[in-house]
Design a protein around this motif. Structure first.
Motif, short mmCIF file in Angstrom:
data_model
loop_
_atom_site.label_atom_id
_atom_site.label_comp_id
_atom_site.label_asym_id
_atom_site.label_seq_id
_atom_site.Cartn_x
_atom_site.Cartn_y
_atom_site.Cartn_z
N PHE A 267 0.86 -1.19 0.00
CA PHE A 267 0.00 0.00 0.00
C PHE A 267 0.89 1.23 0.00
CE2 PHE A 267 -0.03 -1.38 4.56
CZ PHE A 267 0.63 -0.31 5.13
N ALA A 268 0.32 2.33 -0.47
CA ALA A 268 1.06 3.59 -0.59
C ALA A 268 0.53 4.59 0.43
CB ALA A 268 0.93 4.15 -2.00
N GLU A 269 1.40 5.47 0.86
CA GLU A 269 0.99 6.54 1.76
C GLU A 269 -0.13 7.35 1.11
OE1 GLU A 269 2.83 10.42 4.13
OE2 GLU A 269 4.15 9.11 2.96
N GLY A 270 -1.18 7.59 1.87
CA GLY A 270 -2.30 8.37 1.37
C GLY A 270 -3.40 7.54 0.74
N ALA A 271 -3.13 6.25 0.51
CA ALA A 271 -4.16 5.38 -0.06
C ALA A 271 -5.23 5.08 0.98
CB ALA A 271 -3.55 4.09 -0.58
N VAL B 209 7.82 -0.91 6.30
CA VAL B 209 6.90 0.23 6.33
C VAL B 209 7.77 1.47 6.42
CG1 VAL B 209 5.03 1.35 7.60
CG2 VAL B 209 5.12 -1.15 7.46
N TYR B 210 7.56 2.42 5.52
CA TYR B 210 8.51 3.52 5.42
C TYR B 210 7.83 4.80 4.94
CZ TYR B 210 8.38 2.51 0.40
OH TYR B 210 7.96 2.31 -0.89
N LYS B 211 8.53 5.90 5.17
CA LYS B 211 8.12 7.21 4.67
C LYS B 211 9.15 7.68 3.64
CE LYS B 211 5.48 9.79 6.85
NZ LYS B 211 4.06 10.20 6.71
N LEU B 212 8.71 8.55 2.75
CA LEU B 212 9.61 9.16 1.78
C LEU B 212 9.60 10.67 1.98
CD1 LEU B 212 8.83 7.24 -1.55
CD2 LEU B 212 10.91 7.08 -0.16
N PRO C 95 -0.74 6.04 6.57
CA PRO C 95 0.19 7.15 6.82
C PRO C 95 1.59 6.89 6.28
CG PRO C 95 -0.01 5.82 8.78
CD PRO C 95 -0.96 5.22 7.77
N ALA C 96 1.83 5.73 5.67
CA ALA C 96 3.16 5.39 5.18
C ALA C 96 3.02 4.38 4.05
CB ALA C 96 4.02 4.83 6.31
N HIS C 97 4.15 4.08 3.42
CA HIS C 97 4.20 3.06 2.37
C HIS C 97 4.56 1.70 2.99
CE1 HIS C 97 4.41 6.26 -0.73
NE2 HIS C 97 5.23 6.86 0.10
N ALA C 98 4.20 0.63 2.29
CA ALA C 98 4.62 -0.72 2.69
C ALA C 98 5.00 -1.50 1.44
CB ALA C 98 3.52 -1.45 3.45
N ASP C 99 6.21 -2.05 1.43
CA ASP C 99 6.71 -2.85 0.32
C ASP C 99 7.20 -4.20 0.83
OD1 ASP C 99 6.31 -0.60 -1.21
OD2 ASP C 99 8.43 -0.27 -1.69
N ALA C 100 7.05 -5.23 0.00
CA ALA C 100 7.61 -6.54 0.33
C ALA C 100 9.13 -6.50 0.14
CB ALA C 100 7.00 -7.61 -0.56
#
Length: 232
Positions: free
Chosen positions: A40-44, A59-62, A92-97
C-alpha cells in the motif's frame, strides 16, 4: 497450515477463543507479493489491514527529496496497517515486500462488523496496539534524541532480545536498510560499527553476523550514559 491456525499465532489476536479465530479466518483473504512489490502507498484509502504469514515487509516514509526512512520491518505473524483501519483514515506510510511474501488481508468493513458483534475482539487487541505505540514512541525518541551509536546499540540489544537473548546476532537488514531504519547513511553506520569493534563492544563476523562482547557498555550507549570515543 489452515488459515485459522495462522491466525492463532498472531500476537494481535492473542487470547481469542477458537470461534473468534474462525470468524476472522472467514473474512481473511490470502494475498502474495513479489520482492519489491508495493502493498500500500501513503495516502491510499485504508480498505483493510494485513497480517504477514511469510516473508518480510518494510513500512517507510519518503521525504520530498525521495529519501527513505524505514519505520518498521514487519516479520511473520505481525499485523500492519491496522491503526489506519480503526481510525478510518488513509495509510500514513508506504509498505513494500522486502522479499517474496504472503499475507492475510482483513477488509475494513467486514472486520469492523465482526468487532461490533464481538466487542471482546477489540479488547484483546488493545494490549498489542499499546505495545506498538510504545515501540513507535521509542523510535521517535531514538531518532530525535540519540546519536547514531546509541541508536545502533539499542537496535543490537533489540535484536538480541528478539533472537532469544543471544550474544551472536544475525543482522536481518542490508547496511543500506539498517542505515535507513536508524536515520543515518551507510557511511556513518560503517564508521560507527568500526568504532564499536575497536572499543571492544562487538565483533563483526562473517556475513551479517555480529557478536556482542560488552553488553553493559552497549546498554550504556543505548541509554545515553556512555559515548563512543572521537573520530566518528
Amino acid at each position: 497450515m489452515m488459515m485459522r491456525d495462522q491466525i492463532t499465532v498472531v500476537p494481535l489476536f492473542r487470547g481469542l477463543r477458537p470461534e473468534q479465530c474462525q470468524a476472522l479466518a472467514d473474512i481473511a483473504i490470502g494475498k502474495t507479493y513479489a520482492k519489491g512489490q508495493n502493498i500500500f502507498a501513503e495516502g491510499a484509502e485504508a480498505a483493510g489491514f494485513y497480517v504477514l504469514v511469510s516473508g518480510r515487509v518494510k513500512v517507510y516514509k519518503l521525504s520530498p527529496e525521495g529519501k527513505e526512512q524505514i519505520l518498521h520491518v514487519i516479520e511473520p505473524h505481525d499485523a500492519f496497517g491496522e491503526a489506519a483501519v480503526f481510525a478510518g483514515h488513509r495509510f500514513p506510510a508506504h509498505a513494500d515486500a522486502m522479499e517474496a511474501s504472503k499475507t492475510l488481508f482483513f477488509p475494513r468493513h467486514a472486520f469492523l462488523a465482526l468487532v461490533e458483534r464481538n466487542p471482546s475482539l477489540a479488547l484483546n487487541m488493545l494490549a498489542e496496539l499499546s505495545r506498538r505505540l510504545h515501540r513507535f514512541a521509542n523510535l521517535i525518541e531514538s531518532l530525535s534524541l540519540k546519536e547514531v551509536p546509541g541508536r545502533l546499540a539499542a537496535h543490537l540489544l533489540y535484536l538480541s532480545d528478539r533472537q532469544g537473548d543471544r550474544d551472536e546476532l544475525l543482522l536481518d537488514l542490508s547496511k543500506v536498510q539498517l542505515a535507513s531504519l536508524l536515520g543515518t547513511i551507510p557511511e556513518t553506520l560503517s564508521r560507527v560499527l568500526a568504532k564499536m569493534v575497536r572499543e571492544g563492544l562487538i565483533e563483526v563476523q562473517e556475513g551479517r553476523h555480529i557478536r556482542l562482547l560488552d553488553r553493559e557498555s552497549l546498554e550504556e550507549l543505548a541509554t545515553g550514559e556512555r559515548r563512543l570515543g572521537a573520530g566518528i
